[in-house]
Design a protein around this motif. Structure first.
Motif, PDB file in Angstrom:
ATOM      1  N   UNK A 141       1.030  -1.080   0.039  1.00  0.00           N
ATOM      2  CA  UNK A 141       0.081   0.114  -0.086  1.00  0.00           C
ATOM      3  C   UNK A 141       1.053   1.215   0.000  1.00  0.00           C
ATOM      4  N   UNK A 142       2.058   1.226   0.777  1.00  0.00           N
ATOM      5  CA  UNK A 142       2.829   2.228   0.863  1.00  0.00           C
ATOM      6  C   UNK A 142       3.541   2.855  -0.319  1.00  0.00           C
ATOM      7  N   UNK A 143       3.967   1.520  -0.914  1.00  0.00           N
ATOM      8  CA  UNK A 143       4.820   1.796  -2.253  1.00  0.00           C
ATOM      9  C   UNK A 143       3.598   2.474  -3.488  1.00  0.00           C
ATOM     10  N   UNK A 144       2.621   2.032  -3.503  1.00  0.00           N
ATOM     11  CA  UNK A 144       1.458   2.416  -4.419  1.00  0.00           C
ATOM     12  C   UNK A 144       1.106   3.789  -4.265  1.00  0.00           C
ATOM     13  N   UNK A 145       1.039   4.374  -2.698  1.00  0.00           N
ATOM     14  CA  UNK A 145       0.474   5.793  -2.445  1.00  0.00           C
ATOM     15  C   UNK A 145       1.785   6.584  -2.731  1.00  0.00           C
ATOM     16  N   UNK A 146       2.909   6.139  -2.516  1.00  0.00           N
ATOM     17  CA  UNK A 146       4.416   6.957  -2.726  1.00  0.00           C
ATOM     18  C   UNK A 146       4.299   7.278  -4.229  1.00  0.00           C
ATOM     19  N   UNK A 147       4.118   6.034  -5.171  1.00  0.00           N
ATOM     20  CA  UNK A 147       4.415   6.338  -6.506  1.00  0.00           C
ATOM     21  C   UNK A 147       3.022   7.280  -6.961  1.00  0.00           C
ATOM     22  N   UNK A 148       1.824   7.227  -6.427  1.00  0.00           N
ATOM     23  CA  UNK A 148       0.656   8.061  -6.986  1.00  0.00           C
ATOM     24  C   UNK A 148       0.990   9.716  -6.447  1.00  0.00           C
ATOM     25  N   UNK A 149       1.249   9.791  -5.204  1.00  0.00           N
ATOM     26  CA  UNK A 149       1.639  10.971  -4.704  1.00  0.00           C
ATOM     27  C   UNK A 149       2.766  11.828  -5.444  1.00  0.00           C
ATOM     28  N   UNK A 150       3.756  11.063  -5.896  1.00  0.00           N
ATOM     29  CA  UNK A 150       4.857  11.737  -6.452  1.00  0.00           C
ATOM     30  C   UNK A 150       4.456  11.957  -8.018  1.00  0.00           C
ATOM     31  N   UNK A 151       3.649  11.258  -8.528  1.00  0.00           N
ATOM     32  CA  UNK A 151       2.888  11.533  -9.870  1.00  0.00           C
ATOM     33  C   UNK A 151       2.198  12.692  -9.920  1.00  0.00           C
ATOM     34  N   UNK A 152       1.404  13.166  -8.847  1.00  0.00           N
ATOM     35  CA  UNK A 152       0.600  14.014  -8.944  1.00  0.00           C
ATOM     36  C   UNK A 152       1.351  15.296  -8.478  1.00  0.00           C
ATOM     37  N   UNK A 153       2.501  15.269  -8.067  1.00  0.00           N
ATOM     38  CA  UNK A 153       3.179  16.412  -7.810  1.00  0.00           C
ATOM     39  C   UNK A 153       3.852  16.911  -6.353  1.00  0.00           C
ATOM     40  N   UNK A 154       3.432  15.980  -5.646  1.00  0.00           N
ATOM     41  CA  UNK A 154       4.022  16.096  -4.079  1.00  0.00           C
ATOM     42  C   UNK A 154       5.590  16.031  -4.013  1.00  0.00           C
ATOM     43  N   UNK A 155       6.420  16.926  -3.518  1.00  0.00           N
ATOM     44  CA  UNK A 155       7.614  16.755  -3.401  1.00  0.00           C
ATOM     45  C   UNK A 155       7.910  15.134  -2.952  1.00  0.00           C
ATOM     46  N   UNK A 156       8.884  14.618  -3.657  1.00  0.00           N
ATOM     47  CA  UNK A 156       9.215  13.043  -3.341  1.00  0.00           C
ATOM     48  C   UNK A 156       9.729  12.992  -1.981  1.00  0.00           C
ATOM     49  N   UNK A 157      10.492  14.097  -1.293  1.00  0.00           N
ATOM     50  CA  UNK A 157      10.889  13.777   0.018  1.00  0.00           C
ATOM     51  C   UNK A 157       9.582  13.656   1.228  1.00  0.00           C
ATOM     52  N   UNK A 158       8.342  13.919   0.697  1.00  0.00           N
ATOM     53  CA  UNK A 158       7.417  14.059   1.766  1.00  0.00           C
ATOM     54  C   UNK A 158       6.328  12.965   1.274  1.00  0.00           C
ATOM     55  N   UNK A 159       6.602  12.389   0.026  1.00  0.00           N
ATOM     56  CA  UNK A 159       5.572  11.541  -0.317  1.00  0.00           C
ATOM     57  C   UNK A 159       5.042  10.318   0.408  1.00  0.00           C
ATOM     58  N   UNK A 160       6.039   9.900   1.333  1.00  0.00           N
ATOM     59  CA  UNK A 160       5.754   8.676   2.069  1.00  0.00           C
ATOM     60  C   UNK A 160       5.024   8.960   3.492  1.00  0.00           C
ATOM     61  N   UNK A 161       4.900  10.327   3.782  1.00  0.00           N
ATOM     62  CA  UNK A 161       4.015  10.655   4.841  1.00  0.00           C
ATOM     63  C   UNK A 161       2.504  10.337   4.619  1.00  0.00           C
ATOM     64  N   UNK A 162       2.197  10.461   3.215  1.00  0.00           N
ATOM     65  CA  UNK A 162       0.646  10.415   2.865  1.00  0.00           C
ATOM     66  C   UNK A 162      -0.030   9.046   2.985  1.00  0.00           C
ATOM     67  N   UNK A 163       1.109   7.987   3.083  1.00  0.00           N
ATOM     68  CA  UNK A 163       0.246   6.667   3.271  1.00  0.00           C
ATOM     69  C   UNK A 163       0.314   6.263   4.699  1.00  0.00           C
ATOM     70  N   UNK A 164       0.745   7.166   5.770  1.00  0.00           N
ATOM     71  CA  UNK A 164       0.628   6.710   7.120  1.00  0.00           C
ATOM     72  C   UNK A 164      -0.699   6.503   7.741  1.00  0.00           C
ATOM     73  N   UNK A 165      -1.660   7.272   7.473  1.00  0.00           N
ATOM     74  CA  UNK A 165      -3.012   7.096   8.010  1.00  0.00           C
ATOM     75  C   UNK A 165      -3.694   5.801   7.498  1.00  0.00           C
ATOM     76  N   UNK A 166      -3.185   5.277   6.530  1.00  0.00           N
ATOM     77  CA  UNK A 166      -3.892   3.838   6.065  1.00  0.00           C
ATOM     78  C   UNK A 166      -2.943   2.695   6.503  1.00  0.00           C
TER      79      UNK A 166
END
Length: 135
Positions: A88-113
């Protein structure tokens, strides 16, 4: 149903898991930033950080969250509990980076899940491999 959710997630065991998880999340995020900084692909950087901190998590959760002895049986099965969260984390990171969130912070978006998913999966695995009699 609300009581069942409260009983599952509002207890000492989940809070201990959360504290250990918080430590591991910070360590994993630092490793992620280091790997991204040396031009490793963000989803692979996330995977590497998770795998490295999984070892720490195993020892800390066995001792403090589940009060279980570390054995070969639970050491081998423990990583299975992380698989859904890692995927789940890898998928969310890939999606978040694709939509333009800085890659340094992308991993944080998966934490609530991934935090509740990891807790549920880990609790199941520990229960299945426990040497303690069921209550």
């Amino acid at each position: 149903m609300i009581k069942k959710i409260k009983d599952k997630f509002l207890n000492k065991q989940f809070l201990t898991f959360g504290l250990i998880g918080g430590f591991n999340t910070i360590a994993s995020q630092i490793l992620y930033i280091v790997f991204v900084g040396v031009n490793v692909v963000p989803s692979i950087s996330s995977f590497l950080g998770d795998v490295i901190t999984m070892v720490i998590s195993y020892f800390m959760n066995m001792k403090y969250t589940y009060h279980e002895k570390c054995t070969w049986k639970n050491a081998v099965t423990f990583p299975i509990s992380y698989l859904p969260g890692i995927v789940i984390n890898m998928i969310i990171v890939a999606i978040v980076v694709k939509v333009g969130i800085p890659k340094e912070y992308a991993k944080l978006f998966s934490l609530p899940i991934t935090i509740p998913v990891n807790y549920i999966c880990m609790s199941i695995i520990v229960k299945l491999t426990s040497n303690k009699p069921s209550k």
